[in-house]
Each structure stands twice: as structure tokens, then as C-alpha cells.
Design an enzyme around this catalytic site. Structure first.
Site, PDB file in Angstrom:
ATOM      1  N   SER A 124      63.760 -50.404 -81.201  1.00 39.60           N
ATOM      2  CA  SER A 124      64.985 -49.619 -81.127  1.00 39.60           C
ATOM      3  C   SER A 124      65.574 -49.719 -79.726  1.00 39.60           C
ATOM      4  O   SER A 124      64.867 -49.999 -78.750  1.00 39.60           O
ATOM      5  CB  SER A 124      64.691 -48.152 -81.456  1.00 39.60           C
ATOM      6  N   TYR A 169      61.612 -39.764 -80.495  1.00 42.01           N
ATOM      7  CA  TYR A 169      61.802 -41.061 -81.161  1.00 42.01           C
ATOM      8  C   TYR A 169      61.770 -42.199 -80.149  1.00 42.01           C
ATOM      9  O   TYR A 169      61.078 -43.206 -80.340  1.00 42.01           O
ATOM     10  CB  TYR A 169      63.137 -41.047 -81.906  1.00 42.01           C
TER      11      TYR A 169
END
Length: 308
Positions: free
Chosen positions: A153, A166
Site C-alpha cells: 500500500s 493500517y
């Protein structure tokens, strides 16, 4: 240009019941791969379970004339990771491709995010990737031209608030990907990262509204602009035996594919280092205009395997 096929290849894709994982599974199957569709059908917070997402993708693949089996295991379960690999071996006789795609998100400010949420996010993203890769690794090493694609990510880069849980977990996956790629010379397994820019339930309008404190309606167009179909091809390329990249991080979405990398500059050197000299030369220290690739990214191609 000729079509890149995956005939005879066996692929495990985690989180393949929905979103970009589903697209990976269907497109790989269309190109000849046999697929283990892994998805326990849980909610974003990890609760519940449903066989429907995985079964629906398997049925869709079979309707297209492909081969697939469903696994309902959770990636953050060591025994479950082993079982999904055994399912690939029992069903198709080997394993050539692993795409670690399963993930979840609980976006919240750091002072509000609970330790249980931090733990859960790390168990799914980082440890889940470790568990499945650990179970699959011996078989990938035995296969010829095996490929490992870890879903990473851009979140760890600090691109938005409410991302410490996250982003921190995904940063671990980036580190795992790059350091494992450094060992590729022993095994000939290409190890790369794929950061999808897509509109799924992890980035639904209501989720983005919470992240950015803006009305959900402002993000509704994202669903049309960033479908998984405009991101998935980058992951499939990394999974193909003709791809000789190793230790490379690609981000893709909306038809755009780009490389993420870790860079370093020449810095500032002196024999009389001090707090004051650093302060006086901070502009030079921060200047990245002549930065170069650092680490495994400086040699981004798969080397010939050697004996350990």
C-alpha cells in the site's frame, strides 16, 4: 503483442472473494491458471464468516471453463495457512504463484485506534502474509519460475490521516517483501509488491468520508474511476514467469502504473560532525534531486539462483 498466458500454473490468491482479489482470480483463470480462491467471507472488522464470496468466484471461473477450488481459511491462522497450501497441492499437484491479497481496514486517529485494532491489523496484513508465505515458500522454491506478489500500500507513506494501524501493518509487508526479495538468488522466486489504487469496501465512500472528514458524496465517483479491472493487470504481470523483476513495488489504478521505491541521497559528510553542523547543512541533507535507488531496488531483476 502476444497474450501472456498462465497455462498449467497453480495460483493461491487470498482475499479473492471480493474486490481486486476476485479480479486477480478470474483474470488468471481466463489465462489458463488453476486457482485456489481463499476467502473466509468476514466483515472488515474480522467478524462473521460466509462461504458465499469464495464459492461465487469459483462458480464464475468454472462457468468460464476454468479450474478453481474454494478455501475458507483465515490468513492469520497458522494452521489455516498450511491447509490452503495443502488444498492447492491436493487439488492441482503443485504451486507456482502466491498473491497475498487478503486485508482489512479500521481507519481511525492514533489516539482513538485501540490496541486490539492495531493487533488485528498486524495479524491480518503482516503476520497473515508471513504465515501464508511461510507455508507456500518450500513449494514455490521447488517450482520453476515461481512468483510471489505481496499486496502492499501507499498508506505507510503518510498520505492521509487515520492510517497508523493500517499503514504500520502494510509497512511491515513492504519490509518483508524487500528483504525476502534479497534472498531470491538462492531460489529463483521473483518477489515483488503490488499497491492497488481501487475502489472497494476498504475505500468505499462512507469509509473515505470518515478518513477525510468530507461528505461521502464527494467520493462516489471513485467507484467508477478506480475499478479493480484497471489495477489488477499490474499484479498479473508480476505473477507471470516472463517477469524478471525482483524487489520491485508497483502501484496501479485508474489505468496508471508506477513504481514506488526507497531512495537515498549523497547526504552531508564531515570529520567534525555535530548538532550544529547538521543544522547548518540540513538543506543538503534533505536534497533528493540526485537520489538513487537503495537496497534491493538498485538491482531490480531476478538473478540466477545459486546454492546457499
Amino acid at each position: 503483442m502476444s497474450e501472456l498466458r498462465f497455462d498449467g500454473k497453480v495460483a493461491i490468491i487470498t482475499g479473492a472473494g471480493r474486490g481486486v482479489g476476485r479480479t486477480h482470480a478470474i483474470e488468471l483463470a481466463k489465462r489458463g491458471a488453476r486457482i485456489v480462491v481463499v476467502d473466509p467471507g468476514v466483515a472488515l472488522d474480522g467478524s462473521g464468516a460466509s462461504a458465499a464470496p469464495a464459492e461465487e468466484v469459483v462458480n464464475e471461473i468454472k462457468a468460464l471453463g476454468g479450474e478453481a477450488v474454494a478455501s475458507f481459511e483465515k490468513v492469520n491462522d497458522v494452521a489455516g495457512a498450511a491447509r490452503m497450501v495443502e488444498l492447492a497441492l491436493d487439488s492441482f499437484g503443485g504451486l507456482d504463484i502466491l498473491i497475498n491479497n487478503a486485508g482489512t481496514s479500521v481507519p481511525e486517529l492514533f489516539d482513538i485506534q485501540t490496541l486490539d485494532q492495531f493487533r488485528m491489523l498486524n495479524e491480518v496484513h503482516y503476520l497473515g502474509t508471513v504465515y501464508v508465505t511461510k507455508a507456500a515458500w518450500p513449494h514455490l522454491c521447488k517450482a520453476r519460475n515461481a512468483r510471489l506478489v505481496n499486496t502492499i500500500s501507499e498508506g505507510p507513506l503518510g498520505i492521509h490521516e487515520r492510517g497508523t494501524g493500517y499503514g504500520g501493518a502494510k509497512a511491515g509487508v513492504i519490509g518483508l517483501t524487500l528483504t525476502l526479495a534479497a534472498e531470491a538468488k538462492y531460489h529463483g522466486v521473483g518477489v515483488n509488491g503490488f499497491a492497488p489504487r481501487i475502489a472497494t469496501r476498504l475505500s468505499a465512500p462512507d469509509v473515505l468520508a470518515h478518513v477525510y472528514d468530507r461528505p461521502a458524496a464527494l467520493f462516489e465517483k471513485n467507484m467508477a474511476m478506480f475499478p479493480p479491472e484497471l489495477s489488477s493487470p499490474a499484479a498479473l504481470y508480476l505473477a507471470h514467469e516472463s517477469c524478471k523483476l525482483n524487489g520491485v513495488l508497483l502501484a496501479a489504478g485508474g489505468g496508471l502504473v508506477l513504481r514506488m521505491s526507497i531512495m537515498e541521497n549523497a547526504g552531508y559528510k564531515t570529520d567534525d560532525i555535530s548538532v550544529e553542523s547538521i543544522a547548518a547543512n540540513i538543506d543538503q541533507i534533505l536534497d533528493m534531486s540526485s537520489a538513487t535507488q537503495f537496497g534491493i531496488g538498485a538491482t531490480p531483476f531476478l538473478p540466477e539462483p545459486v546454492k546457499a
